[in-house]
Design a protein around this motif. Structure first.
Motif, PDB file in Angstrom:
ATOM      1  N   PHE A 191       0.854  -1.198   0.000  1.00  0.00           N
ATOM      2  CA  PHE A 191       0.000   0.000   0.000  1.00  0.00           C
ATOM      3  C   PHE A 191       0.887   1.243   0.000  1.00  0.00           C
ATOM      4  N   HIS A 202      -1.281   7.845   0.116  1.00  0.00           N
ATOM      5  CA  HIS A 202      -2.395   7.875  -0.839  1.00  0.00           C
ATOM      6  C   HIS A 202      -3.364   8.998  -0.453  1.00  0.00           C
ATOM      7  N   ASP A 254      -6.471   9.139  -0.687  1.00  0.00           N
ATOM      8  CA  ASP A 254      -7.671   8.594  -0.047  1.00  0.00           C
ATOM      9  C   ASP A 254      -7.229   7.722   1.134  1.00  0.00           C
ATOM     10  N   ASN A 300      -8.724   5.731   2.927  1.00  0.00           N
ATOM     11  CA  ASN A 300      -9.270   4.372   2.903  1.00  0.00           C
ATOM     12  C   ASN A 300      -8.439   3.442   2.008  1.00  0.00           C
ATOM     13  N   LYS A 301      -7.568   4.052   1.176  1.00  0.00           N
ATOM     14  CA  LYS A 301      -6.733   3.255   0.270  1.00  0.00           C
ATOM     15  C   LYS A 301      -5.353   2.970   0.873  1.00  0.00           C
ATOM     16  N   ARG A 302      -5.107   3.502   2.062  1.00  0.00           N
ATOM     17  CA  ARG A 302      -3.791   3.311   2.684  1.00  0.00           C
ATOM     18  C   ARG A 302      -3.757   1.978   3.435  1.00  0.00           C
ATOM     19  N   TYR A 323      -4.482  -4.990   0.110  1.00  0.00           N
ATOM     20  CA  TYR A 323      -5.610  -5.755  -0.412  1.00  0.00           C
ATOM     21  C   TYR A 323      -5.280  -7.237  -0.281  1.00  0.00           C
ATOM     22  N   ASN A 383      -5.015  -1.689  -7.839  1.00  0.00           N
ATOM     23  CA  ASN A 383      -5.931  -1.603  -6.711  1.00  0.00           C
ATOM     24  C   ASN A 383      -5.856  -0.257  -6.006  1.00  0.00           C
ATOM     25  N   HIS A 384      -4.755   0.486  -6.276  1.00  0.00           N
ATOM     26  CA  HIS A 384      -4.578   1.771  -5.600  1.00  0.00           C
ATOM     27  C   HIS A 384      -4.658   2.947  -6.554  1.00  0.00           C
ATOM     28  N   TYR A 385      -4.126   2.797  -7.752  1.00  0.00           N
ATOM     29  CA  TYR A 385      -4.105   3.872  -8.734  1.00  0.00           C
ATOM     30  C   TYR A 385      -4.321   3.284 -10.134  1.00  0.00           C
ATOM     31  N   TYR A 390      -5.602   9.058  -9.724  1.00  0.00           N
ATOM     32  CA  TYR A 390      -6.695   8.564  -8.872  1.00  0.00           C
ATOM     33  C   TYR A 390      -7.925   9.409  -9.154  1.00  0.00           C
ATOM     34  N   GLU A 442       1.317  -2.708  -5.393  1.00  0.00           N
ATOM     35  CA  GLU A 442       0.353  -3.635  -5.998  1.00  0.00           C
ATOM     36  C   GLU A 442       0.716  -5.106  -5.765  1.00  0.00           C
TER      37      GLU A 442
END
Length: 585
Positions: free
Chosen positions: A380, A384, A386, A388-390, A393, A417-419, A432, A449
Motif C-alpha cells: 500500500f 495515498h 484517499d 481508505n486506500k492506505r 488488499y 488496486n490503488h491507482y 486517482y 500492488e
C-alpha cells in the motif's frame, strides 16, 4: 606454486627414479621428517634467489646481445659481405703446414701412413670450411626467430657471442676449426662447428603440446567429478618427455596454469618446493652433489650445485632420468592439480546453475509465477490521497497479478488496486479518480500492488527490477547489443564477467561439447621483474583469458575490456564448434 607435498605423495618407483629409494618411506605429512630450522631453510632460499638473480640477469643480457648481433650477421651473409678473415688465415696456415709436412714424408710405402693422415685432415678442413657458414647462418636464424631455448643454451650462447664479437680464440685441431672462450665462471669452453650447433637447444613445442593435453585431461577429470591420481599424473607427464631437448624445453618454460617454470621454481621462485626438497634430502643423509657416490648435506655452499645437477644438461652430474621424474612430480603437483581443481570448480558452477533451473521448475505453481490461486496480498501507499486506500488488499487472484505485472514490464497503462498507472515515455505516473497524483517509479508500483512474484524473489530480484524510464530504455538497447549475433554464437553478455572461470563456463555451455574436449580456457600471466624478489615473477593479468588447444593459442579481453567485436571474433575463431541452428542456413 606447490599446493601439496611434492615428494610426500611419491610412490616407491617415483622416489627411486628421483633421488634415493629410502625416500619411499616419506609420508604425506612431511612436517616431522623435514625437521629443519625455519631460519636455515629461509637462509638457503634467500641464497638461491641471490645467486640466481645475478645469473638470470646476465643470461638475459647475453641473449639480447646475441640476438641483436645475429640479425646483423644474417644481413651480411645474405648480402654476400660476410667474411671470417681470422678463420681463413688459420685454414691457409694449416694447409701450408700440411704441405710442408708432406714434403718431408718419405716416398713410397714407408710414408703412406703419414700421407693418409694428412689427406684425412685436408678432407676434414674442406668439409669444415663448407660447414662453417651454414652453421653460423642456421644458428643466427634460430636466434632471430626466437626458436632457441635460451636457459639451456647458455654455454653455446657465450661461445657464439665471442664469435660475433671476434673475441673467440680460433685454432685448427685435427682438421676442424675450434672456438674457445671463458664463461662467467671462468671455465674454458671449446667447441667446433658441429658441437656448437648441437649445444644450441631448440624449442620443442611438440613436448609442450603433449604436456598441455595431459593437463587438459585432468580438467576433464574434475569436470566429471573423478578423483585426482597424483602418481598416475607423474607417469603421464614423464611419458611426454621423450627427448633431452623436450625435457629442457619443458623445464625452462611455464605452461598451462603455472606462473613459473620448474627451473625458476628451483631457483627460488617456489620457496615451499625448495624447502621441501632440502628437508627431504637432508633427512635421508643428503644428495650426491659432488658426483663422488657419497651423499652430501645440502647447505648454502652447495645448493646452487644441486640445482645445476637437476637443471643444467652441461653439468657433469646431470642425470636426465632424475630430472624427468622430479620435474614430472612438480607438474603433477602444480599444473595437473590446478587444472583438476579448475574442472571441479566449473563442475560446481554448472551444478549450481542446474540446481537453480531445477528449483525454478520445481517451484510451487510455476505457471502462476509462484503466486497462490486467490490468497495473495498487495502492499500500500502510506501517502495515498484517499485514507481508505492506505491499506493492503487481500485475497488477490493470480490472474490479476500476472496481468498487471506484464503491463508494468511492458509499460502499458493498467488499473491497479490503488491507482491507475500510465507511462509517459520517460516515467510512470499515478492517477486517482482521473486526477494526476504524482510521478512514481516502477519499484513503487510493484511494492504497492504486490507484483514482485515468489519466483522473482527466489531468483534474487527485488522491486527495483521494475524500475523503468530513460535508463530502462538504454538498458534495453544495451541488452540487444550484448546479445549474440545469432543463436549459438558468443554474445558480449557471455564474456563481460571478470571471472575467468565464469566466462569459461559460459563459452563451454554455448559451443559444442567437442570444444571442451579440444580446448582449455585459462587465465593470462605476465612475467615482469620484481625488485623486491630480485627475479622475474609472473603476475595475473586481469580481465583476460587464454584459449589453448590443437596448436591454437590466443588471448581475449573479458569483463570491462570486452567488446561486441571480441565476442564476434571468438565465434569466428571457433565457428566449427558452433551448435547447428535449424533456423539459420
Amino acid at each position: 606454486m606447490a599446493t601439496g607435498s611434492l615428494l610426500g605423495k611419491a610412490d616407491s618407483s617415483l622416489v627411486q627414479g628421483a633421488f634415493r629409494s629410502e625416500m619411499a618411506n616419506v609420508g604425506r605429512d612431511m612436517g616431522s621428517v623435514y625437521a629443519m630450522q625455519a631460519e636455515n631453510v629461509g637462509n638457503l632460499q634467500t641464497a638461491i634467489q641471490d645467486i640466481f638473480y645475478a645469473t638470470n640477469k646476465s643470461n638475459n643480457d647475453l641473449y639480447n646481445d646475441v640476438k641483436e648481433k645475429s640479425s646483423l650477421i644474417l644481413a651480411d651473409i645474405e648480402s654476400g659481405t660476410f667474411s671470417d678473415d681470422g678463420s681463413i688465415d688459420l685454414y691457409t696456415n694449416a694447409i701450408n703446414d700440411l704441405r710442408n709436412k708432406m714434403k718431408s714424408i718419405p716416398r713410397g710405402k714407408e710414408g703412406e701412413a703419414e700421407r693418409a693422415k694428412i689427406r684425412a685432415q685436408l678432407a676434414k678442413m674442406k668439409a669444415d670450411t663448407a660447414l662453417g657458414e651454414g652453421v653460423i647462418t642456421e644458428i643466427a636464424t634460430l636466434l632471430k626467430n626466437d626458436q632457441v631455448n635460451m636457459p639451456a643454451s647458455t654455454d653455446a650462447m657465450v661461445v657464439f657471442q665471442s664469435i660475433l664479437d671476434d673475441k673467440a680464440k680460433r685454432e685448427i685441431i685435427n682438421g676442424e676449426l675450434v672456438y674457445s672462450t671463458k664463461n662467467a665462471q671462468g671455465n674454458i669452453i671449446k667447441l667446433n662447428h658441429n658441437e656448437l650447433n648441437k649445444k644450441f637447444i631448440k624449442k620443442d613445442y611438440a613436448t609442450e603440446s603433449g604436456a598441455l593435453k595431459v593437463s587438459s585431461n585432468f580438467s576433464k577429470t574434475g569436470l566429471q567429478g573423478g578423483k585426482y591420481d597424483f602418481n598416475g599424473a607423474v607417469n603421464l607427464y614423464e611419458s611426454k618427455m621423450t627427448t633431452e631437448n623436450g625435457v629442457l624445453h619443458l623445464i625452462n618454460k611455464p605452461f598451462g596454469s603455472m606462473k613459473i617454470s620448474f627451473v625458476e621454481a628451483l631457483k627460488g621462485g617456489d620457496p615451499k618446493l625448495v624447502g621441501e626438497m632440502i628437508g627431504a634430502l637432508n633427512s635421508i643423509g643428503g644428495f650426491d652433489v659432488e658426483g663422488d657416490s657419497r651423499p652430501d648435506k645440502i647447505t648454502q655452499a652447495n645448493i646452487s650445485k644441486l640445482v645445476s645437477t637437476l637443471t643444467n644438461q652441461n653439468d657433469e652430474n646431470f642425470n636426465l632420468a632424475t630430472t624427468k621424474r622430479v620435474a614430472a612430480a612438480f607438474y603433477a603437483d602444480n599444473d595437473g592439480r590446478a587444472q583438476y581443481q579448475k574442472g571441479l570448480d566449473i563442475r560446481s558452477l554448472k551444478q549450481n546453475e542446474l540446481n537453480k533451473k531445477n528449483n525454478q521448475k520445481e517451484s510451487k505453481n510455476p505457471e502462476r509465477l509462484g503466486w497462490q490461486y486467490d490468497k495473495n496480498v498487495s502492499g500500500f501507499d502510506s501517502e495515498h490521497p484517499d485514507e481508505n486506500k492506505r491499506t493492503s488488499y487481500r485475497d488477490l487472484g493470480y490472474g490479476e497479478l500476472v496481468k498487471n505485472r506484464n503491463s508494468l514490464i511492458n509499460k502499458n497503462e493498467f488499473q491497479g488496486n490503488h491507482y491507475v498507472y500510465k507511462f509517459n515515455g520517460k516515467t510512470w505516473q499515478a492517477f486517482y479518480e482521473n486526477k494526476f497524483v504524482k510521478n512514481v517509479k516502477g519499484s513503487d508500483i510493484a511494492g504497492w500492488e504486490g507484483l514482485l512474484s515468489p519466483i522473482d524473489v527466489m531468483n534474487g530480484k527485488t522491486v527495483s527490477f521494475f524500475n523503468v524510464g530513460t535508463r530502462s530504455a538504454q538498458n534495453s538497447e544495451k541488452a540487444k547489443e550484448e546479445a549474440p549475433e545469432f543463436p549459438g554464437a558468443i554474445g558480449l553478455n557471455s564474456i563481460k564477467n571478470s571471472s575467468v572461470e565464469q566466462v569459461g563456463v559460459n563459452i563451454q555451455n554455448i559451443l559444442s561439447d567437442q570444444f571442451s574436449e579440444d580446448f582449455t580456457i585459462g587465465p593470462v600471466y605476465k612475467t615482469t621483474y620484481s625488485p623486491s624478489q630480485k627475479t622475474n615473477v609472473s603476475r595475473l593479468v586481469k580481465n583476460q583469458i587464454k584459449i589453448i588447444g590443437n596448436n591454437f593459442e590466443k588471448i581475449y579481453n573479458i569483463g570491462p575490456n570486452a567488446t561486441v567485436d571480441i565476442a564476434k571474433q571468438i565465434t569466428e575463431d571457433f565457428s566449427d564448434y558452433v551448435k547447428p541452428d535449424p533456423l539459420r542456413p
